[in-house]
Motif scaffolding. Structure first.
Motif, mmCIF file in Angstrom:
data_model
loop_
_atom_site.group_PDB
_atom_site.id
_atom_site.type_symbol
_atom_site.label_atom_id
_atom_site.label_comp_id
_atom_site.label_asym_id
_atom_site.label_seq_id
_atom_site.Cartn_x
_atom_site.Cartn_y
_atom_site.Cartn_z
ATOM 1 N N SER A 1 0.831 -1.191 0.000
ATOM 2 C CA SER A 1 0.000 0.000 0.000
ATOM 3 C C SER A 1 0.872 1.250 0.000
ATOM 4 C CB SER A 1 -0.899 -0.008 1.239
ATOM 5 O OG SER A 1 -1.511 1.256 1.399
ATOM 6 N N ALA A 2 0.545 2.182 -0.865
ATOM 7 C CA ALA A 2 1.293 3.447 -0.918
ATOM 8 C C ALA A 2 1.225 4.171 0.427
ATOM 9 C CB ALA A 2 0.754 4.326 -2.046
ATOM 10 N N SER A 3 0.154 3.969 1.181
ATOM 11 C CA SER A 3 0.032 4.648 2.475
ATOM 12 C C SER A 3 0.968 4.049 3.534
ATOM 13 C CB SER A 3 -1.407 4.619 2.968
ATOM 14 O OG SER A 3 -1.828 3.294 3.170
ATOM 15 N N ASP A 4 1.395 2.780 3.354
ATOM 16 C CA ASP A 4 2.322 2.123 4.294
ATOM 17 C C ASP A 4 3.780 2.286 3.882
ATOM 18 O OD1 ASP A 4 0.220 1.119 5.819
ATOM 19 O OD2 ASP A 4 0.135 -0.758 4.682
ATOM 20 N N GLY B 1 1.532 -8.078 6.535
ATOM 21 C CA GLY B 1 0.552 -7.557 5.570
ATOM 22 C C GLY B 1 1.093 -6.416 4.709
ATOM 23 N N LEU B 2 2.414 -6.272 4.665
ATOM 24 C CA LEU B 2 3.024 -5.199 3.885
ATOM 25 C C LEU B 2 3.334 -5.616 2.443
ATOM 26 C CD1 LEU B 2 5.296 -3.654 6.637
ATOM 27 C CD2 LEU B 2 3.132 -2.748 5.740
ATOM 28 N N ILE B 3 3.268 -6.917 2.179
ATOM 29 C CA ILE B 3 3.273 -7.429 0.796
ATOM 30 C C ILE B 3 2.062 -8.331 0.682
ATOM 31 C CG2 ILE B 3 4.404 -8.833 -0.966
ATOM 32 C CD1 ILE B 3 7.104 -8.203 0.271
ATOM 33 N N VAL B 4 1.151 -7.967 -0.190
ATOM 34 C CA VAL B 4 -0.074 -8.753 -0.388
ATOM 35 C C VAL B 4 -0.326 -8.954 -1.882
ATOM 36 C CG1 VAL B 4 -1.124 -7.914 1.760
ATOM 37 C CG2 VAL B 4 -1.551 -6.698 -0.371
ATOM 38 N N GLN C 1 14.144 -14.087 5.893
ATOM 39 C CA GLN C 1 13.744 -13.146 6.935
ATOM 40 C C GLN C 1 12.833 -12.045 6.382
ATOM 41 O OE1 GLN C 1 18.097 -12.858 8.579
ATOM 42 N NE2 GLN C 1 16.776 -11.807 10.005
ATOM 43 N N ALA C 2 13.348 -11.258 5.447
ATOM 44 C CA ALA C 2 12.653 -10.036 5.024
ATOM 45 C C ALA C 2 11.313 -10.314 4.358
ATOM 46 C CB ALA C 2 13.559 -9.214 4.109
ATOM 47 N N ILE C 3 11.305 -11.138 3.331
ATOM 48 C CA ILE C 3 10.048 -11.392 2.607
ATOM 49 C C ILE C 3 8.996 -12.013 3.532
ATOM 50 C CG2 ILE C 3 8.961 -12.694 0.728
ATOM 51 C CD1 ILE C 3 11.597 -12.187 -0.890
ATOM 52 N N PRO C 4 9.321 -13.074 4.285
ATOM 53 C CA PRO C 4 8.304 -13.627 5.192
ATOM 54 C C PRO C 4 7.794 -12.607 6.214
ATOM 55 C CG PRO C 4 10.091 -15.195 4.924
ATOM 56 C CD PRO C 4 10.536 -13.910 4.278
ATOM 57 N N ALA C 5 8.686 -11.760 6.754
ATOM 58 C CA ALA C 5 8.259 -10.768 7.749
ATOM 59 C C ALA C 5 7.323 -9.740 7.122
ATOM 60 C CB ALA C 5 9.476 -10.084 8.366
ATOM 61 N N PRO D 1 7.046 4.504 2.413
ATOM 62 C CA PRO D 1 8.083 3.567 2.864
ATOM 63 C C PRO D 1 8.147 3.358 4.376
ATOM 64 C CG PRO D 1 9.094 5.705 2.539
ATOM 65 C CD PRO D 1 7.620 5.854 2.186
ATOM 66 N N THR D 2 7.420 4.142 5.166
ATOM 67 C CA THR D 2 7.611 4.148 6.617
ATOM 68 C C THR D 2 7.460 2.770 7.266
ATOM 69 O OG1 THR D 2 6.836 6.421 6.653
ATOM 70 C CG2 THR D 2 6.909 5.275 8.767
ATOM 71 N N GLU D 3 6.316 2.117 7.056
ATOM 72 C CA GLU D 3 6.092 0.813 7.703
ATOM 73 C C GLU D 3 7.077 -0.238 7.194
ATOM 74 O OE1 GLU D 3 3.958 0.322 10.244
ATOM 75 O OE2 GLU D 3 3.557 2.463 10.127
#
Length: 157
Positions: A81-84, A152-155, A143-147, A86-88
Motif C-alpha cells: 500500500s502506498a500509504s504504508d 501484511g506489507l506485501i499482499v 527473513q525479510a520477505i516472510p516478515a 516507505p515508513t512501515e
C-alpha cells in the motif's frame, strides 16, 4: 487496496563468487517500484557489506533495475500500500538482524575462512561439517520477505 506499488525480488549477477558457498550465487534484493508500473524506478531494500566485517541493512533509490546488464531474474512478490510505504516497510526491515561476521583470516592457512566459534577464534578442520553461511539471499528470502508478508506489507491484489 487503494494506491499500491509493485514489490519484486530481484537477483543480480555477482562480480565474484564466494568459494565457501554453493555457486552460482546472486545479490538478492527487494525492489519496490514507486513509479507507474513498467517504468522501473523505485527503491531497493537489501543488506550489503560482507561476512568478514558483517552486513548491514540499507535502502536506496534505484532507477530501472529491470534494464541492468547484471539482472539475472525478477519475481513479482505482490503489492504494498502506498500509504504504508516507505515508513512501515522501513521500520520493519530495520528490525531484522543482518547477517553477522562469519569469516576471518586464518593465519595457519593464510586464507579467509568460515569461523566455527569466535571466543576463542576457532576454524573448521578440513572435512568437518560447517554451519551454512548467511548472506543477502538468505536475509531476503528467509527473513525479510516472510516478515513483510506476515505483517501484511506485501499482499496479492
Amino acid at each position: 487496496m487503494s494506491a499500491s506499488y509493485a514489490v519484486y525480488k530481484l537477483k543480480s549477477h555477482l562480480a565474484m563468487q564466494d568459494p565457501d558457498m554453493p555457486s552460482p550465487r546472486f545479490h538478492t534484493v527487494i525492489f519496490v517500484e514507486t513509479t507507474a508500473q513498467g517504468h522501473g524506478s523505485g527503491v531497493k531494500h537489501h543488506v550489503t557489506g560482507d561476512i568478514v566485517q558483517g552486513m548491514h541493512y540499507e535502502s536506496e533509490a534505484c532507477h530501472n533495475p529491470f534494464e541492468s546488464e547484471t539482472l539475472h531474474s525478477k519475481e513479482l512478490l505482490g503489492y504494498t500500500s502506498a500509504s504504508d510505504y516507505p515508513t512501515e516497510f522501513e521500520n520493519l526491515l530495520k528490525t531484522l538482524p543482518p547477517p553477522p561476521k562469519q569469516k576471518a583470516f586464518n593465519t595457519q592457512t593464510l586464507k579467509t575462512e568460515p569461523v566455527k566459534s569466535w571466543n576463542p577464534l576457532t576454524f573448521y578442520e578440513p572435512g568437518e561439517a560447517r554451519a551454512p553461511l548467511r548472506k543477502c539471499t538468505e536475509w531476503t528470502e528467509q527473513q525479510a520477505i516472510p516478515a513483510l508478508q506476515k505483517a501484511g506489507l506485501i499482499v496479492q491484489k
